[in-house]
Design an enzyme around this catalytic site. Structure first.
Site, PDB file in Angstrom:
ATOM      1  N   LYS A 213     -45.199 -50.552 -66.397  1.00 36.33           N
ATOM      2  CA  LYS A 213     -45.841 -49.915 -65.295  1.00 36.33           C
ATOM      3  C   LYS A 213     -45.450 -48.258 -65.519  1.00 36.33           C
ATOM      4  O   LYS A 213     -44.425 -47.799 -65.266  1.00 36.33           O
ATOM      5  CB  LYS A 213     -45.441 -50.161 -63.729  1.00 36.33           C
ATOM      6  CG  LYS A 213     -46.371 -49.569 -62.928  1.00 36.33           C
ATOM      7  CD  LYS A 213     -46.276 -49.973 -61.476  1.00 36.33           C
ATOM      8  CE  LYS A 213     -46.706 -49.357 -60.434  1.00 36.33           C
ATOM      9  NZ  LYS A 213     -46.607 -50.059 -59.163  1.00 36.33           N
TER      10      LYS A 213
ATOM     11  N   LYS B   6     -49.937 -51.689 -66.929  1.00 33.40           N
ATOM     12  CA  LYS B   6     -50.833 -50.667 -66.134  1.00 33.40           C
ATOM     13  C   LYS B   6     -50.283 -49.613 -66.318  1.00 33.40           C
ATOM     14  O   LYS B   6     -49.271 -49.044 -66.069  1.00 33.40           O
ATOM     15  CB  LYS B   6     -50.294 -51.407 -64.727  1.00 33.40           C
ATOM     16  CG  LYS B   6     -50.745 -50.684 -63.582  1.00 33.40           C
ATOM     17  CD  LYS B   6     -50.174 -51.340 -62.367  1.00 33.40           C
ATOM     18  CE  LYS B   6     -50.702 -50.231 -61.228  1.00 33.40           C
ATOM     19  NZ  LYS B   6     -49.650 -50.489 -60.038  1.00 33.40           N
TER      20      LYS B   6
END
Ligand code: PBG
Ligand code: ZN
Length: 328
Positions: free
Chosen positions: A198, A251
């Protein structure tokens, strides 16, 4: 005239021919996961998120109505985010037995026994300062002190009936802490889908408006990854698997599809791409202006994530695509 060069166009001649040589299977309903923002303010709340047209903060009743339509259209998995009415310095609403996510999970579980209910496990929406962990007086986000709160949150989601917990905080060691807590509480069969990779991305801006979770001071760069790093993604992915993660998330998605591909090649666990709020907002905004063919771009961006290596995709376009008709 009889040139011996490659004629790629031979296989592009007709739709039928293109379909048989297509390397990536078309998007299916089961590839997609729909995120929802559940707001504790009022069960009948339905407030559009200004920077995410078509997405809403939903009270419990409205959530149920919204999910009902989506399930009728073929939805099989949801990802829940909570917007609590009270925040504090220890994120107590995140692991409250009657917290908003816990209530939402129980409600959806009762109504749809087979719906896959995934919960985002993080503290930022529940902290008065908006960080994903406990904040020290010097502004440092404390790692090990945060782990028990994350573990407690995950167990409370599991107890409410969640199928999968998805930690998104990026504290080190959180997958191990959550796995141990789940096992200690008899949830040995409940999978962890970790946001292993992330990045500290400006593409989360609309989400933070939606969830009211922007840090009051500072940023998330001391825990989320630097966008310039690719090899580090492999270390994060392997570390989370070693700690017991069952599935991994990368992500944001589109601008990071090189990362998705590299992680896909490095590990064999199921991989999920998260097309985040800023990616949604950009496509929506240009679509509303009539500058792009929005429907075509939704499908294209998601197909590209599948081609890059995603087994599953979290996208705010999920509901809309299902309603327009996807194979099930
Ligand atoms: C919570 C969380 C965030 C997102 C998912 N989980 C926000 C953040 O890290 O600031 C972003 C999702 C999106 O932008 O769609 N930590
Ligand atoms: Zn967070």
């Amino acid at each position: 005239m009889n040139a011996r060069f490659h004629r790629g166009r031979r296989l592009r001649k007709s739709a039928a021919l293109r379909a048989v040589v297509r390397e990536t299977a078309p998007l299916l309903a089961q590839d997609l996961i729909m995120p929802y923002f559940v707001d504790e303010a009022d069960a009948r709340l339905r407030r559009e998120i200004p920077s995410m047209p078509g997405q809403f903060r939903l009270g419990l009743e409205e959530l149920e109505k919204q999910v009902e339509q989506a399930v009728d259209a073929g939805l099989h998995a949801v990802l829940l985010f909570g917007i609590p009415h009270a925040k504090d310095e220890r994120a107590s609403s995140a692991y409250a037995e009657n917290g908003i996510v816990q209530q939402a999970v129980r409600r959806l579980r009762l109504r749809w026994p087979d719906l896959i209910i995934i919960t985002d496990v993080c503290l930022c929406e529940y902290m008065s300062h908006g960080h994903c962990g406990i904040l020290a007086p010097d502004g440092c986000v404390l790692n090990d002190e945060t782990l028990p709160l994350l573990a407690r949150t995950a167990v409370s989601h599991a107890a409410a009936g969640a199928d999968i917990v998805a930690p998104s905080d990026m504290m080190d060691g959180r997958v191990a802490a959550i796995r141990a807590a789940l096992d200690d509480n008899a949830f040995t069969r409940l999978p962890v889908m970790s946001y292993a990779v992330k990045y500290a991305s400006a593409l989360y801006g609309p989400f933070r408006e939606a969830a009211d979770s922007a840090p009051a001071a500072g940023d998330r760069k001391s825990y989320q990854m630097d966008p310039g790093n690719a090899r580090e993604a492999l270390r994060e992915a392997r570390a989370d698997l070693a700690e017991g993660a069952d599935m991994l998330i990368v992500k944001p998605a589109g601008p990071y599809s090189d990362i998705l591909r590299r992680v896909r090649e490095a590990v064999d666990a199921p991989l999920c791409a998260y097309q985040v709020s800023g990616e949604y907002a950009m496509i929506r905004a240009a679509g509303q202006k009539g500058w792009i063919d929005e429907r075509a771009i939704m499908l294209e961006t998601l197909l590209c994530l599948k081609r890059a290596g995603a087994d599953m995709i979290i996208s705010y376009f999920t509901e809309e695509l299902l309603k327009q008709g996807l194979a099930r």
